[in-house]
Design a protein around this motif. Structure first.
Motif, short mmCIF file in Angstrom:
data_model
loop_
_atom_site.label_atom_id
_atom_site.label_comp_id
_atom_site.label_asym_id
_atom_site.label_seq_id
_atom_site.Cartn_x
_atom_site.Cartn_y
_atom_site.Cartn_z
N MET A 1 70.54 7.72 22.08
CA MET A 1 69.82 7.20 23.33
C MET A 1 68.50 7.03 23.15
N ASP A 2 67.80 7.79 22.25
CA ASP A 2 66.52 7.58 21.88
C ASP A 2 65.77 6.34 21.69
N TYR A 3 66.58 5.45 21.22
CA TYR A 3 65.99 3.86 21.16
C TYR A 3 65.87 3.25 22.29
N ILE A 4 66.52 3.50 23.56
CA ILE A 4 66.26 2.87 24.57
C ILE A 4 65.00 2.59 25.14
N ALA A 5 64.19 3.66 25.05
CA ALA A 5 62.61 3.49 25.53
C ALA A 5 62.07 2.61 24.83
N PRO A 6 62.03 2.69 23.41
CA PRO A 6 61.09 1.76 22.57
C PRO A 6 61.83 0.33 22.97
N VAL A 7 63.12 0.03 23.22
CA VAL A 7 63.48 -1.27 23.15
C VAL A 7 63.17 -1.69 24.55
N SER A 8 63.10 -1.02 25.67
CA SER A 8 62.77 -1.27 27.00
C SER A 8 61.13 -1.79 27.03
N SER A 9 60.30 -0.91 26.25
CA SER A 9 58.70 -1.13 26.14
C SER A 9 58.63 -2.47 25.41
N ALA A 10 59.59 -2.82 24.35
CA ALA A 10 59.36 -4.06 23.65
C ALA A 10 59.86 -5.29 24.29
N ILE A 11 60.89 -5.08 25.25
CA ILE A 11 61.13 -5.95 26.04
C ILE A 11 60.10 -6.49 27.00
N MET A 12 59.64 -5.34 27.78
CA MET A 12 58.60 -5.37 28.85
C MET A 12 57.50 -6.22 28.15
N ALA A 13 57.02 -5.60 27.09
CA ALA A 13 55.78 -6.40 26.43
C ALA A 13 55.98 -7.94 26.06
N ILE A 14 57.23 -8.35 25.62
CA ILE A 14 57.64 -9.82 25.66
C ILE A 14 57.46 -10.58 26.98
N VAL A 15 57.93 -9.81 28.02
CA VAL A 15 57.90 -10.47 29.34
C VAL A 15 56.48 -10.79 29.67
N TRP A 16 55.69 -9.68 29.45
CA TRP A 16 54.18 -9.85 29.80
C TRP A 16 53.57 -10.92 29.07
N ILE A 17 53.81 -11.15 27.91
CA ILE A 17 53.21 -12.02 26.78
C ILE A 17 53.55 -13.24 27.30
N VAL A 18 54.97 -13.63 27.57
CA VAL A 18 55.40 -14.78 27.96
C VAL A 18 54.87 -15.23 29.63
N TYR A 19 54.52 -14.09 30.24
CA TYR A 19 54.04 -14.38 31.69
C TYR A 19 52.55 -14.73 31.29
N PHE A 20 51.79 -14.41 30.69
CA PHE A 20 50.52 -14.29 30.46
C PHE A 20 50.16 -15.70 29.68
N GLN A 21 51.26 -16.12 29.04
CA GLN A 21 51.10 -17.55 28.14
C GLN A 21 51.33 -18.64 29.21
N LEU A 22 52.28 -18.42 30.14
CA LEU A 22 52.41 -19.62 31.13
C LEU A 22 51.53 -19.46 32.05
N PHE A 23 50.84 -18.34 32.50
CA PHE A 23 49.89 -18.46 33.54
C PHE A 23 48.61 -18.97 32.76
N PHE A 24 48.22 -18.88 31.60
CA PHE A 24 47.16 -19.64 30.85
C PHE A 24 47.28 -21.19 30.85
N LEU A 25 48.67 -21.48 30.45
CA LEU A 25 49.05 -22.89 30.37
C LEU A 25 48.79 -23.47 31.80
N GLN A 26 49.20 -22.83 32.80
CA GLN A 26 49.14 -23.52 34.20
C GLN A 26 47.55 -23.63 34.34
N TYR A 27 46.74 -22.58 34.09
CA TYR A 27 45.48 -22.55 34.33
C TYR A 27 44.77 -23.89 33.74
N LYS A 28 45.18 -24.14 32.49
CA LYS A 28 44.53 -25.09 31.60
C LYS A 28 44.94 -26.37 32.24
N ARG A 29 46.22 -26.64 32.60
CA ARG A 29 46.64 -27.64 33.11
C ARG A 29 46.11 -28.06 34.71
#
Length: 215
Positions: A1-29
């Motif tokens: 079960m030790d792999y759950i924390a790293p996987v969760s952190s990676a998923i959260m990082a991907i979510v934040w990256i996608v969020y900031f990318q969408l925010f940046f695209l909306q700002y440019k638009r």
């Protein structure tokens, strides 16, 4: 079960990256310039033509040009800008120069379509073409938007009918926005045709029209 924390952190990082990318695209638009070449009063060629700033930031109008297409298949390019001396307190400075800052929601009266087409030739006794010779018109403008050093452009095409009463119709309902990187060269060429700089280029360098004389 030790792999759950790293996987969760990676998923959260991907979510934040996608969020900031969408925010940046909306700002440019939202901050992208949007200009409209407006044809008032239906198909009447004596109707006014307006350059409207529908963006959220002020733009500086560098030049306005008209391209005329004749029955003979010729193409003529003229300026809609009048270089006349005006006082600093002239309330109609925009309407005189067809240049300068244009506030969000503001508009510039370019004149009637008939006057734009005829230009100064309407005041001359002899002309190389008549109003009835014109079958198509393209009105285009180059502006500087916000902090960017590259001009952006807008253009719109119209067709003229001379059967009976003269009429003018837009080719479509949209004003074409030339704001992408691939459009820079074309819009810069409009400005260089207008200003005839000693040096030409795409950047503020020794090979650019924005540079000073060599020392």
């Amino acid at each position: 079960m030790d792999y759950i924390a790293p996987v969760s952190s990676a998923i959260m990082a991907i979510v934040w990256i996608v969020y900031f990318q969408l925010f940046f695209l909306q700002y440019k638009r939202n901050n992208r310039p949007y200009l409209v070449i407006h044809h008032a009063q239906n198909e009447n060629p004596d109707a006014l033509c307006l350059l409207v700033n529908m963006g959220k930031e002020t733009v500086h109008v560098q030049c306005v040009q008209v391209v005329l297409y004749t029955r003979a298949g010729e193409e003529k390019i003229m300026t809609v800008t009048e270089y006349r001396r005006v006082g600093a307190d002239d309330a109609n400075v925009h309407q005189v120069l067809r240049q300068g800052p244009l506030q969000p929601g503001g508009y510039l009266v370019l004149g009637s379509f008939r006057n734009i087409i005829l230009g100064r030739r309407s005041e001359e006794s002899e002309s190389d073409y008549l109003f009835e010779d014109i079958t198509g018109v393209e009105i285009r403008a180059a502006v500087i938007h916000g902090p960017t050093k590259y001009p952006v452009g807008v253009r719109r095409s119209f067709s003229l009918s001379h059967e009976g009463r003269p009429e003018i119709f837009p080719r479509n309902i949209h004003s074409e926005q030339l704001v992408r990187r691939k459009d820079r060269h074309q819009v810069r060429r409009w400005v260089e045709e207008e200003l005839q700089p000693e040096r030409k280029g795409s950047s503020e360098s020794d090979d650019s029209d924005q540079s000073g004389p060599e020392k």
